[in-house]
Design an enzyme around this catalytic site. Structure first.
Site, PDB file in Angstrom:
ATOM      1  CD  GLU A 100      -2.251   0.979   3.050  1.00  0.00           C
ATOM      2  OE1 GLU A 100      -3.141   1.761   3.354  1.00  0.00           O
ATOM      3  OE2 GLU A 100      -1.838   0.083   3.814  1.00  0.00           O
ATOM      4  CD1 TRP A 101       0.924   6.863  -1.656  1.00  0.00           C
ATOM      5  CD2 TRP A 101       2.948   6.049  -2.183  1.00  0.00           C
ATOM      6  NE1 TRP A 101       1.809   7.915  -1.642  1.00  0.00           N
ATOM      7  CE2 TRP A 101       3.058   7.439  -1.967  1.00  0.00           C
ATOM      8  CE3 TRP A 101       4.091   5.315  -2.523  1.00  0.00           C
ATOM      9  CZ2 TRP A 101       4.270   8.110  -2.082  1.00  0.00           C
ATOM     10  CZ3 TRP A 101       5.299   5.995  -2.633  1.00  0.00           C
ATOM     11  CH2 TRP A 101       5.382   7.366  -2.429  1.00  0.00           C
ATOM     12  CG  LEU A 102       1.018   4.000   4.043  1.00  0.00           C
ATOM     13  CD1 LEU A 102       1.792   3.464   5.240  1.00  0.00           C
ATOM     14  CD2 LEU A 102      -0.463   4.142   4.387  1.00  0.00           C
ATOM     15  CG  ASP A 203      15.811  -1.994  11.210  1.00  0.00           C
ATOM     16  OD1 ASP A 203      16.610  -1.388  11.958  1.00  0.00           O
ATOM     17  OD2 ASP A 203      15.974  -2.085   9.979  1.00  0.00           O
TER      18      ASP A 203
END
Ligand code: ADP
Length: 296
Positions: A100-102, A203
């Site tokens: 998904e693009w955020l 991380d």
């Protein structure tokens, strides 16, 4: 604009995104995204939808499969926002992962950091009944990370985390005069500390924590496993702390143990050894000074 993806890869990504989203998709634009350490990052879009793609050599597919599984586990925990992973594979000579693009925004809002503290504490409430580790190995940066299950945290931290990083660093010529002393001291350093095996980002340096333009906290690029939540907190302090509101909210939701300030150096030693293994240079002397601090 020059295409970033070769034709075979662009076609395969279009097909695969269409298939997994159930809505036909044809890449119309490709834009490079900066900020990563390991992979090539690209936004692909048609006239109505955008996706985030990372690429690496074809032989790195397992790294993306593990990232997909980690993102999925965190996404399914419904505690904190992570990009929903869509698919990964090999095409046109490259390994890829699509998610998904955020829209990532500024890091200003105190309220978003407060919610990130609460939500990370909630994610840490997701626990494993198989002990410390994960169902598969993954990578930390580009370094292999072993996750075979361990019943005891002290064994996990020594045998799955610090031990392998020391071995890799040794093979690269680093000299750590206090290595054996430190490895032998781990049971003493963690004596009485019995954390619950919690779902971790793994991380979580400050460069992997963002706020979206809609003001929603989001964490990216995980190295997921089940371990001591303090290791995530420690890493948020390693390369510049997150805003204070984050720590206050985390502590209110899940009180931070008084022994944490001592343990955090032992936990961050792992990441500094990893940075030596990835980038070399002065990280070896930083690791030596951390070891002196831990053993003093
Ligand atoms: P790498 O694996 O190479 O370290 P990252 O996963 O950190 O790459 O991604 C590189 C950069 O791309 C991030 O710092 C962030 O700015 C941006 N980014 C990562 N994931 C997304 C996403 N799902 N949507 C939009 N931008 C993202």
């Amino acid at each position: 604009m020059a295409a970033l993806l070769n034709e075979a890869l662009a076609e395969a990504l279009s097909q695969e995104i269409g298939r997994v989203t159930g809505q036909s998709f044809q890449i119309a634009t490709q834009q490079s995204v900066s900020g990563g350490c390991i992979n090539q990052a690209i936004q692909v879009a048609d006239s109505s939808r955008r996706f985030f793609v990372k690429l690496n050599r074809a032989d790195q597919l397992a790294m993306f499969e593990a990232e997909r599984d980690g993102l999925k586990e965190m996404y399914d925990s419904r505690s904190i926002r992570v990009p929903q992973p869509l698919c990964c594979g090999v095409a046109g000579g490259s390994a890829y992962i699509v998610m998904e693009w955020l829209d990532l925004g500024s890091r200003q809002s105190g309220d978003a950091w407060r919610r990130m503290g609460e939500q990370l504490a909630a994610m840490h409430q997701c626990t494993s009944d198989r002990g410390f580790g994960w169902h598969r190995d993954n990578t930390i940066g580009a370094t292999p990370q072993k996750n075979k299950w361990c019943d005891r945290w002290v064994d996990f931290w020594r045998d799955r985390r610090l031990g392998p990083q020391f071995s890799m660093a040794h093979a690269k010529g680093a000299h750590f005069p206090q290595r054996d002393e430190l490895m032998n001291a781990i049971p003493r350093l963690l004596k009485g500390h019995t954390p619950t095996a919690s779902l971790l980002h793994g991380d979580l340096w400050s460069g992997n924590a963002f706020v979206t333009t809609a003001g929603e906290p989001v964490i990216l690029d995980p190295a997921t496993y089940y371990g001591d939540p303090e290791t995530d907190l420690a890493m948020t302090e390693l390369f510049g702390r997150l805003p204070e509101a984050f720590y206050q909210a985390y502590n209110a939701a899940s009180p931070i143990d008084s022994g944490y300030p001592q343990r955090k150096v032992l936990y961050n030693l792992y990441h500094i050894l990893n940075h030596f293994n990835l980038f070399g240079g002065s990280y070896a002397s930083q690791a030596n000074s951390m070891m002196r601090q831990i053993l003093s």
